[in-house]
Design a protein around this motif. Structure first.
Motif, short mmCIF file in Angstrom:
data_model
loop_
_atom_site.label_atom_id
_atom_site.label_comp_id
_atom_site.label_asym_id
_atom_site.label_seq_id
_atom_site.Cartn_x
_atom_site.Cartn_y
_atom_site.Cartn_z
N GLU A 241 0.86 -1.18 0.00
CA GLU A 241 0.00 0.00 0.00
C GLU A 241 0.90 1.23 0.00
O GLU A 241 2.08 1.15 0.37
N PHE A 242 0.34 2.35 -0.39
CA PHE A 242 1.12 3.59 -0.44
C PHE A 242 0.35 4.70 0.27
O PHE A 242 -0.86 4.81 0.12
N ILE A 243 1.07 5.48 1.08
CA ILE A 243 0.47 6.66 1.67
C ILE A 243 1.38 7.86 1.39
O ILE A 243 2.60 7.70 1.25
N HIS A 244 0.77 9.02 1.33
CA HIS A 244 1.59 10.22 1.13
C HIS A 244 1.90 10.84 2.48
O HIS A 244 1.02 11.01 3.33
N SER A 245 3.15 11.18 2.69
CA SER A 245 3.58 11.82 3.92
C SER A 245 3.79 13.31 3.68
O SER A 245 4.66 13.71 2.90
N THR A 246 2.99 14.12 4.36
CA THR A 246 3.19 15.56 4.30
C THR A 246 4.46 15.95 5.06
O THR A 246 5.18 16.87 4.67
N ILE A 247 4.73 15.21 6.13
CA ILE A 247 5.90 15.50 6.96
C ILE A 247 7.20 15.26 6.18
O ILE A 247 8.12 16.08 6.20
N LEU A 248 7.26 14.13 5.48
CA LEU A 248 8.47 13.77 4.73
C LEU A 248 8.44 14.28 3.29
O LEU A 248 9.43 14.16 2.58
N ALA B 222 8.21 11.28 13.59
CA ALA B 222 7.00 12.11 13.51
C ALA B 222 6.05 11.58 12.44
O ALA B 222 4.82 11.58 12.62
N PHE B 223 6.60 11.12 11.32
CA PHE B 223 5.79 10.50 10.26
C PHE B 223 5.08 9.26 10.80
O PHE B 223 3.88 9.07 10.57
N ILE B 224 5.80 8.42 11.54
CA ILE B 224 5.19 7.22 12.11
C ILE B 224 4.07 7.59 13.08
O ILE B 224 2.97 7.03 13.03
N GLU B 225 4.35 8.56 13.96
CA GLU B 225 3.39 8.92 15.00
C GLU B 225 2.16 9.63 14.45
O GLU B 225 1.02 9.30 14.83
N HIS B 226 2.35 10.59 13.58
CA HIS B 226 1.26 11.46 13.18
C HIS B 226 0.59 11.08 11.86
O HIS B 226 -0.51 11.56 11.56
N GLU B 227 1.23 10.22 11.07
CA GLU B 227 0.64 9.85 9.77
C GLU B 227 0.46 8.34 9.62
O GLU B 227 -0.64 7.87 9.28
N ALA C 283 29.53 12.00 1.11
CA ALA C 283 28.72 11.49 0.00
C ALA C 283 27.59 10.59 0.47
O ALA C 283 26.46 10.68 0.00
N VAL C 284 27.90 9.70 1.41
CA VAL C 284 26.89 8.75 1.90
C VAL C 284 26.13 9.29 3.10
O VAL C 284 24.91 9.15 3.21
N LEU C 285 26.84 9.93 4.02
CA LEU C 285 26.24 10.31 5.30
C LEU C 285 25.77 11.76 5.36
O LEU C 285 25.20 12.17 6.38
N GLY C 286 25.96 12.49 4.31
CA GLY C 286 25.61 13.91 4.32
C GLY C 286 24.13 14.17 4.57
O GLY C 286 23.75 15.24 5.05
N CYS C 287 23.29 13.21 4.23
CA CYS C 287 21.84 13.39 4.39
C CYS C 287 21.35 12.93 5.76
O CYS C 287 20.14 12.93 6.03
N SER C 288 22.23 12.49 6.63
CA SER C 288 21.83 11.88 7.90
C SER C 288 21.15 12.87 8.83
O SER C 288 21.24 14.08 8.64
N GLY C 289 20.48 12.35 9.85
CA GLY C 289 19.91 13.19 10.88
C GLY C 289 18.42 13.43 10.77
O GLY C 289 17.87 14.26 11.49
N GLY C 290 17.73 12.70 9.90
CA GLY C 290 16.28 12.90 9.74
C GLY C 290 15.43 12.00 10.61
O GLY C 290 14.22 11.87 10.39
N GLY C 291 16.03 11.36 11.60
CA GLY C 291 15.32 10.38 12.41
C GLY C 291 14.10 10.93 13.14
O GLY C 291 13.08 10.25 13.25
N GLU C 292 14.19 12.16 13.64
CA GLU C 292 13.06 12.74 14.36
C GLU C 292 11.88 13.01 13.43
O GLU C 292 10.72 12.80 13.80
N LYS C 293 12.16 13.44 12.22
CA LYS C 293 11.08 13.63 11.25
C LYS C 293 10.44 12.29 10.90
O LYS C 293 9.22 12.20 10.72
N PHE C 294 11.26 11.27 10.77
CA PHE C 294 10.75 9.94 10.43
C PHE C 294 9.84 9.42 11.54
O PHE C 294 8.78 8.85 11.28
#
Length: 409
Positions: free
Chosen positions: A33-40, A136-141, A123-134
């Motif tokens: 299934e697919f859901i759209h995340s406004t948070i992410l 929040a996606f689990i909790e609120h969406e 190159a690999v780790l530059g995008c790190s640190g989004g855990g709290e947003k993720f």
């Protein structure tokens, strides 16, 4: 060694995420299934398994297991859930596997561009640190979506491996009300120079973990000749993963979180890649210890009152009403029916009718009871009710034979 760690921490969950075409929503025991995340700000793919007993009209409600790196572990986890629940070891559970879009971003609670050996990798780790947003996606969406679409109970589990295990611990420490139980499988607690471990003691002390559980699994990635008692004093980079897990174990021992039921297990014969299967099985057994009956189903001393009392205890344990298992009660009914103990057989079949009034199988079983008692009219009545709920070939066959006998008689 660093290259090996890169493979272990980055690849799980991305190399197995595309196993079927985009238009094929069936995935073995579950579906996509697919859901759209406004948070992410993106669509998220879910792999969802529901128990066979799930129907929109059924009174059944189920705990939910949220599985990080979902596609990588979906088949093994759902297979264990399906089997263990079928033999009464654990409850029937809905499994929600969360597929990755950007694993490093979502499963790291802080931003860091360094691997466990200190080497920088923008190159690999530059995008790190989004855990709290993720989270929040689990909790609120995600959780509201699952609760709205499926019949769920308040009992929720979070299961993760490696960086997923780090996310599990981050959720437990910083969002303690979100889940009931946690399974951290060989978690990457080295992340960001052990940032999570540094404040774990303080945070764990301040949280109330009443009626919550943690299963923590550690794989054997140590050099030969090293054991868990010596690894803490060792400084070799290759042993860092086990060393960190042992250190987290000591945090739990030194400052037991209030109310938390926890277990830490070291798997000496499993490495980082092989441990999720066996650890997942052990976690389910630990988290639902006391769920199974303490009597064998063939024990003739079992009574309906015993079954009702057991499930009342489970309701207290799980913090929601747990109905006696339809399949277990049905088996008990047939056990006593075959032994010609008609009084007990009726009591068990009737219990299922009370708890599952929309179950065709429950009415079919009561029909078999009356058939055995040679009460053909009541047997026909129950078989007809079963067929009104669901077309069952065996029930249809029994009904035709009975109606034929009645016409001839």
């Amino acid at each position: 060694m660093k290259i090996i760690f890169c493979i272990l921490f980055v690849l799980p969950g991305i190399c197995f995420s595309q196993t079927s075409s985009e238009n094929d929503t069936r995935i073995g025991a579950g579906r996509k299934e697919f859901i759209h995340s406004t948070i992410l700000k993106e669509d998220r793919e879910l792999w969802i398994y529901v128990p066979a007993s799930f129907t929109k009209s059924s009174p059944n409600k189920y705990p939910v297991l949220y599985l990080l790196d979902g596609p990588s572990f979906f088949y093994s986890m759902t297979g264990m859930v399906q089997y263990l629940s079928s033999i009464g070891q654990i409850p029937e559970i809905i499994v929600v596997g969360i597929a990755n879009t950007n694993r490093i971003r979502d499963l790291t609670p802080t931003h860091s561009i360094r691997w466990s050996d200190g080497e920088q990798d923008t190159a690999v780790l530059g995008c790190s640190g989004g855990g709290e947003k993720f989270i929040a996606f689990i909790e609120h969406e995600l959780i509201p979506y699952v609760d709205n679409v499926y019949a769920t109970t308040p009992y929720r589990m979070l299961v993760g491996h490696s960086l997923g295990g780090l996310t599990v611990l981050n959720s437990m420490i910083n969002h303690p009300s979100l889940f009931t139980s946690y399974v951290a499988i060989d978690p990457s607690v080295w992340w960001d120079n052990h940032a999570l471990m540094k404040y774990a003691s303080r945070q764990l002390l301040g949280n109330d973990y009443s009626n919550k559980s943690l299963f923590y699994a550690s794989a054997n990635t140590m050099s030969k000749g090293i054991d868990t008692s010596r690894v803490s004093k060792d400084t070799a980079y290759g042993n860092i993963h086990v060393r960190n897990n042992v250190q987290f174990h000591r945090i739990l021992q030194k400052i037991p979180p209030a109310g938390l039921q926890w277990s830490w297990k070291f798997y000496g014969e499993d490495n980082h890649a092989s441990v999720p299967l066996i650890a997942g099985y052990d976690a389910l057994r630990f988290l639902f210890k006391g769920y199974k009956l303490d009597k064998d189903l063939n024990d003739t001393s079992i009574t309906v009152d015993y079954i009702i009392a057991h499930y009342q205890h489970l309701s207290t344990l799980m913090h929601y009403t747990v109905l006696p298992s339809e399949s277990i009660v049905n088996s008990l009914g047939y056990n006593f029916l075959h032994k010609k103990n008609f009084e007990k057989a009726f009591q068990f079949f009737y219990l299922n009718l009370e708890n599952y009034p929309t179950s065709a199988n429950a009415f079919d079983s009561m029909g078999d009871y009356y058939l055995q008692r040679n009460e053909r009219i009541k047997a026909i009545e129950n078989f007809r009710k079963a067929l009104q709920l669901k077309e069952l070939p065996e029930t249809r066959k029994k009904l035709k034979e009975l109606e034929s006998v009645n016409r001839k008689g």
